[in-house]
Structure formats: C-alpha cells, structure tokens
Design a protein around this motif. Structure first.
Motif, PDB file in Angstrom:
ATOM      1  N   ALA A   1     -78.289  49.897 -25.132  1.00  0.00           N
ATOM      2  CA  ALA A   1     -79.327  49.814 -24.105  1.00  0.00           C
ATOM      3  C   ALA A   1     -79.177  50.944 -23.095  1.00  0.00           C
ATOM      4  CB  ALA A   1     -79.264  48.461 -23.401  1.00  0.00           C
ATOM      5  N   PHE A   2     -77.935  51.209 -22.685  1.00  0.00           N
ATOM      6  CA  PHE A   2     -77.713  52.312 -21.749  1.00  0.00           C
ATOM      7  C   PHE A   2     -78.096  53.640 -22.383  1.00  0.00           C
ATOM      8  CE2 PHE A   2     -75.065  55.826 -20.294  1.00  0.00           C
ATOM      9  CZ  PHE A   2     -75.449  55.882 -18.966  1.00  0.00           C
ATOM     10  N   GLY A   3     -77.713  53.831 -23.649  1.00  0.00           N
ATOM     11  CA  GLY A   3     -78.045  55.075 -24.326  1.00  0.00           C
ATOM     12  C   GLY A   3     -79.535  55.322 -24.375  1.00  0.00           C
ATOM     13  N   GLU A   4     -80.303  54.284 -24.616  1.00  0.00           N
ATOM     14  CA  GLU A   4     -81.763  54.424 -24.657  1.00  0.00           C
ATOM     15  C   GLU A   4     -82.314  54.818 -23.292  1.00  0.00           C
ATOM     16  OE1 GLU A   4     -83.116  50.700 -26.125  1.00  0.00           O
ATOM     17  OE2 GLU A   4     -82.616  51.141 -28.227  1.00  0.00           O
ATOM     18  N   ILE A   5     -81.798  54.202 -22.241  1.00  0.00           N
ATOM     19  CA  ILE A   5     -82.244  54.541 -20.884  1.00  0.00           C
ATOM     20  C   ILE A   5     -81.877  55.982 -20.544  1.00  0.00           C
ATOM     21  CG2 ILE A   5     -81.902  54.025 -18.431  1.00  0.00           C
ATOM     22  CD1 ILE A   5     -81.426  51.088 -19.267  1.00  0.00           C
ATOM     23  N   ALA A   6     -80.652  56.362 -20.859  1.00  0.00           N
ATOM     24  CA  ALA A   6     -80.176  57.702 -20.526  1.00  0.00           C
ATOM     25  C   ALA A   6     -80.938  58.782 -21.294  1.00  0.00           C
ATOM     26  CB  ALA A   6     -78.677  57.803 -20.803  1.00  0.00           C
ATOM     27  N   ARG A   7     -81.176  58.550 -22.580  1.00  0.00           N
ATOM     28  CA  ARG A   7     -81.905  59.548 -23.371  1.00  0.00           C
ATOM     29  C   ARG A   7     -83.356  59.656 -22.925  1.00  0.00           C
ATOM     30  NH1 ARG A   7     -79.408  56.765 -27.516  1.00  0.00           N
ATOM     31  NH2 ARG A   7     -81.436  55.965 -28.236  1.00  0.00           N
ATOM     32  N   SER A   8     -83.955  58.527 -22.568  1.00  0.00           N
ATOM     33  CA  SER A   8     -85.326  58.551 -22.079  1.00  0.00           C
ATOM     34  C   SER A   8     -85.425  59.347 -20.779  1.00  0.00           C
ATOM     35  CB  SER A   8     -85.826  57.121 -21.862  1.00  0.00           C
ATOM     36  OG  SER A   8     -87.123  57.115 -21.292  1.00  0.00           O
ATOM     37  N   ALA A   9     -84.481  59.126 -19.869  1.00  0.00           N
ATOM     38  CA  ALA A   9     -84.467  59.879 -18.613  1.00  0.00           C
ATOM     39  C   ALA A   9     -84.275  61.366 -18.878  1.00  0.00           C
ATOM     40  CB  ALA A   9     -83.358  59.354 -17.705  1.00  0.00           C
TER      41      ALA A   9
ATOM     42  N   PRO B   1     -79.945  64.879 -32.773  1.00  0.00           N
ATOM     43  CA  PRO B   1     -80.853  63.731 -32.639  1.00  0.00           C
ATOM     44  C   PRO B   1     -80.154  62.376 -32.681  1.00  0.00           C
ATOM     45  CG  PRO B   1     -81.759  65.360 -34.151  1.00  0.00           C
ATOM     46  CD  PRO B   1     -80.367  65.799 -33.846  1.00  0.00           C
ATOM     47  N   GLN B   2     -79.028  62.270 -33.382  1.00  0.00           N
ATOM     48  CA  GLN B   2     -78.373  60.969 -33.531  1.00  0.00           C
ATOM     49  C   GLN B   2     -77.423  60.636 -32.383  1.00  0.00           C
ATOM     50  OE1 GLN B   2     -77.561  63.677 -35.162  1.00  0.00           O
ATOM     51  NE2 GLN B   2     -75.338  63.891 -35.248  1.00  0.00           N
ATOM     52  N   ASP B   3     -77.263  61.530 -31.407  1.00  0.00           N
ATOM     53  CA  ASP B   3     -76.320  61.289 -30.317  1.00  0.00           C
ATOM     54  C   ASP B   3     -76.737  60.080 -29.483  1.00  0.00           C
ATOM     55  OD1 ASP B   3     -74.898  63.460 -31.133  1.00  0.00           O
ATOM     56  OD2 ASP B   3     -75.557  64.792 -29.515  1.00  0.00           O
ATOM     57  N   LEU B   4     -75.743  59.271 -29.114  1.00  0.00           N
ATOM     58  CA  LEU B   4     -76.010  58.096 -28.300  1.00  0.00           C
ATOM     59  C   LEU B   4     -76.316  58.481 -26.852  1.00  0.00           C
ATOM     60  CD1 LEU B   4     -75.979  54.980 -27.902  1.00  0.00           C
ATOM     61  CD2 LEU B   4     -73.529  55.201 -27.398  1.00  0.00           C
ATOM     62  N   LEU B   5     -75.577  59.467 -26.313  1.00  0.00           N
ATOM     63  CA  LEU B   5     -75.700  59.842 -24.908  1.00  0.00           C
ATOM     64  C   LEU B   5     -76.235  61.263 -24.782  1.00  0.00           C
ATOM     65  CD1 LEU B   5     -72.267  58.461 -23.631  1.00  0.00           C
ATOM     66  CD2 LEU B   5     -74.491  57.309 -23.592  1.00  0.00           C
ATOM     67  N   PRO B   6     -77.020  61.528 -23.748  1.00  0.00           N
ATOM     68  CA  PRO B   6     -77.534  62.890 -23.542  1.00  0.00           C
ATOM     69  C   PRO B   6     -76.458  63.812 -22.988  1.00  0.00           C
ATOM     70  CG  PRO B   6     -78.208  61.499 -21.725  1.00  0.00           C
ATOM     71  CD  PRO B   6     -77.501  60.595 -22.707  1.00  0.00           C
TER      72      PRO B   6
ATOM     73  N   ARG C   1     -72.982  65.424 -37.537  1.00  0.00           N
ATOM     74  CA  ARG C   1     -71.714  64.879 -37.048  1.00  0.00           C
ATOM     75  C   ARG C   1     -71.935  64.200 -35.697  1.00  0.00           C
ATOM     76  NH1 ARG C   1     -66.211  68.382 -35.794  1.00  0.00           N
ATOM     77  NH2 ARG C   1     -64.924  66.641 -35.082  1.00  0.00           N
ATOM     78  N   ASP C   2     -71.423  62.970 -35.552  1.00  0.00           N
ATOM     79  CA  ASP C   2     -71.572  62.250 -34.293  1.00  0.00           C
ATOM     80  C   ASP C   2     -70.803  62.944 -33.186  1.00  0.00           C
ATOM     81  OD1 ASP C   2     -73.146  60.335 -35.428  1.00  0.00           O
ATOM     82  OD2 ASP C   2     -71.543  58.883 -35.723  1.00  0.00           O
ATOM     83  N   PHE C   3     -71.383  62.933 -31.989  1.00  0.00           N
ATOM     84  CA  PHE C   3     -70.668  63.472 -30.830  1.00  0.00           C
ATOM     85  C   PHE C   3     -69.488  62.563 -30.521  1.00  0.00           C
ATOM     86  CE2 PHE C   3     -69.889  64.061 -26.298  1.00  0.00           C
ATOM     87  CZ  PHE C   3     -69.886  65.446 -26.196  1.00  0.00           C
ATOM     88  N   GLU C   4     -69.754  61.265 -30.383  1.00  0.00           N
ATOM     89  CA  GLU C   4     -68.741  60.239 -30.185  1.00  0.00           C
ATOM     90  C   GLU C   4     -69.276  58.941 -30.795  1.00  0.00           C
ATOM     91  OE1 GLU C   4     -66.856  61.516 -25.846  1.00  0.00           O
ATOM     92  OE2 GLU C   4     -68.492  60.106 -25.973  1.00  0.00           O
ATOM     93  N   PRO C   5     -68.475  58.227 -31.551  1.00  0.00           N
ATOM     94  CA  PRO C   5     -68.982  56.992 -32.139  1.00  0.00           C
ATOM     95  C   PRO C   5     -69.134  55.858 -31.127  1.00  0.00           C
ATOM     96  CG  PRO C   5     -66.694  57.369 -32.764  1.00  0.00           C
ATOM     97  CD  PRO C   5     -67.144  58.597 -32.051  1.00  0.00           C
ATOM     98  N   GLU C   6     -68.108  55.630 -30.296  1.00  0.00           N
ATOM     99  CA  GLU C   6     -68.156  54.524 -29.340  1.00  0.00           C
ATOM    100  C   GLU C   6     -67.488  54.930 -28.036  1.00  0.00           C
ATOM    101  OE1 GLU C   6     -67.141  50.569 -30.630  1.00  0.00           O
ATOM    102  OE2 GLU C   6     -67.411  51.144 -32.717  1.00  0.00           O
TER     103      GLU C   6
END
Length: 321
Positions: A161-169, A207-212, A225-230
């Motif tokens: 949920a945080f990732g979605e908010i952060a990427r949208s911002a 594109p697959q990154d969780l956080l901006p 390659r993922d930036f960070e998984p968790e």
C-alpha cells in the motif's frame, strides 16, 4: 556570574554549526544558517535555499533545520556544554539554544555524537538481511519525543500500500517540468558544495520497483532485477502539523538516523508522498493512527554509501544583525 548564565561563545558556535551542517536536507539543499546572539546560538532558515516546487510550504526547510538543531545540541552536550532548546519556527528563526547546567555527557550521548560524521543517505539497494527486532524497538524509542512517533510498516499488505502511494506521488511530481528542472538543478556531475552528486544516486528505477527513487544519476542495473525484495520502511510523524511540529519532527528524525547509523544500519529518505498533498493525506489515512506523516525512511543493511558535500562553515555563520 555562574557558568550556566555566561552564555555561549564563538568557539561553541563553530562547534555546534560544524555538527549541524551534517544534517540531511531535501536534495542536499542545506537551508540553514547559524548565529550567536546574546549568548545563545540561533538556528536560522535560509529561505534562499528553499525548493520552490518540491517545498513550496517550507516543510522540508523546517524538517532540515530541526535535524540540524538536534546535531548542534548533541555536539554541545558531548562537549559538556548542554543546551536548552527552544523551538520557534516563525520568521527566520527556527530554534534557539542557550546554556543549560554544565554536566558530563552520558555514554549514550557520546556514542550518538561520534557517528554524526558517518551518517549519510544510502540510496543503493540494501541487502536482504532483516533488521533485528531489538533494533526496531530502539528506532521506535529514538523517535518518541512527546510529539513524534515512528511507525514501522509490517507485512506485505502495508508495504504494498505504501509503495503504491509513493509511486503515485512520484509520477505526479515527474509530470511537472518545473519539478524536473529543479531536481536537475541540484544534481551535479562535477564537484560542488551542495546538491547531490550523481555518484551518490541510486540506479535508475525499473517498472517492477516497489519504491520510487530520485533520478540523481544515470547508472543502470540488470534489466528485470529487483531493487530490493522486502525493504524495511518506517514513517515518522507528529501529533500535529504546525510549523513547530515539523521542526520537532526534524529533531526526532535525526535521532532516529543517528541511532540507526550507530547500530550499523543504512538509511535513506522517501519524501515524495509528503511533497504531494493528496498522497500525504492518503498515507495518513492508511496508517490509521493519530497524527500526520512527516517523512518516510528506508532502513536496512548495505554497502557503505557515498557522502554528499557540505558548504564551508564560514558560509553558514551569520553575524548578529
């Protein structure tokens, strides 16, 4: 006249300011100045360094000056000259430090002061090693100052949920050409005393990154390659959102960052959800707790980061006027 009433002198000002300039600031804009007046040390907001687009309200200036105030007070305390700190947050003045009763510093204060020069934002990917529960508790306690709190996002649902908010911002900000120009203006390839060198930036986002991530540099990583998984993400907030609350958030932020540094943790800040009012309100509602988010933190273990430059001390010292 007692030692307590004697007031601070020029040497104390330089000691405090030398520590204060190690505080973090948005785009490493360093929006502060310091002045000795009537025996007290004043922390001032340098509005010429306020970011017109990313910080139109002055929130980031107050947060940065609050963090600088914490460093200044800690340096004086570690030297046996503790300060009483009065937060002002109106006009030019952000805080005033006046001598408190002299005393030897505690071991904890000395340890915290000793890592000020090592604290830096690490924008590189962190390792998958989890942050132990005892360190998580220490970070939460470090933020607890009466008005501030630290919320660690636990579980996939909260993090997603945080990732979605952060990427949208982040998308909202990137669509603004003035924001892009402002960011570019604080990004440097050659040596400078402020801003963020491209060498200190994160790899370009995928594109697959969780956080901006801010596009400070142009380094790429292996596609897919993922930036960070968790990553461990924390939200630092305050019970109110007055200017003085934002300054108080800066003090709490710096205590958390220094506590993390002393524990061998790396940190970086995620401010996009705070810079966009709608995203900030969405984040506030998602936390389901009293108060207002002031900054998000990314915390973990990683390779040593690269420090960002600082302006010469003489540039941030002001004469009484």
């Amino acid at each position: 006249m007692s030692e307590t009433m004697a007031g601070y002198a020029g040497g104390d000002l330089r000691l405090a300011a030398s520590a204060a300039i190690r505080a973090p600031s948005l785009h490493n804009s360093q929006p502060w100045a310091f002045r000795l007046r009537d025996g007290g040390i004043e922390v001032l907001a340098d509005r010429s360094r306020q970011l017109a687009i990313a910080d139109s309200t002055g929130w980031a200036v107050r947060l940065a000056c609050g963090a600088a105030t914490f460093n200044a007070g800690l340096a004086l305390t570690a030297a046996g000259r503790p300060a009483a700190i009065a937060l002002r947050a109106y006009g030019e003045m952000i805080a005033r430090l006046t001598p408190a009763t002299p005393r030897p510093p505690t071991y904890g204060e000395v340890d915290l002061a000793s890592v000020m020069a090592r604290r830096m934002s690490n924008r590189r990917p962190f390792w998958p090693d989890p942050v132990p529960s005892e360190l998580r508790v220490r970070l939460i306690d470090a933020a607890r100052t009466g008005t501030a709190w630290l919320e660690l996002l636990v579980g996939t649902t909260a993090l997603t949920a945080f990732g979605e908010i952060a990427r949208s911002a982040d998308r909202v900000l990137r669509r603004n050409p003035r924001y892009q120009a402002e960011l570019a203006g604080w990004t440097y390839v050659t040596a400078a005393f402020d801003g963020v060198p491209v060498s200190a930036g994160a790899p370009l986002p995928e594109p697959q990154d969780l956080l901006p991530q801010r596009p400070y540099g142009d380094r790429r990583r292996t596609p897919g390659r993922d930036f960070e998984p968790e990553p461990l993400v924390a939200i630092l907030g305050t019970t109110g959102d007055r200017p003085v609350d934002q300054v108080a958030a800066g003090l709490a932020l710096q205590r958390v960052l220094l506590t993390a540094t002393g524990a061998g943790l790396a940190t970086s800040m995620i401010s996009q959800p705070i810079e966009v009012p709608a995203a900030r309100d969405q984040l506030r509602r998602s936390l389901r707790r009293d108060g207002v988010p002031q900054i998000a933190l990314r915390i973990g273990y990683g390779r040593p980061g690269r420090p960002t430059p600082r302006r010469p001390l003489e540039e941030v010292l002001r004469t009484p006027g």
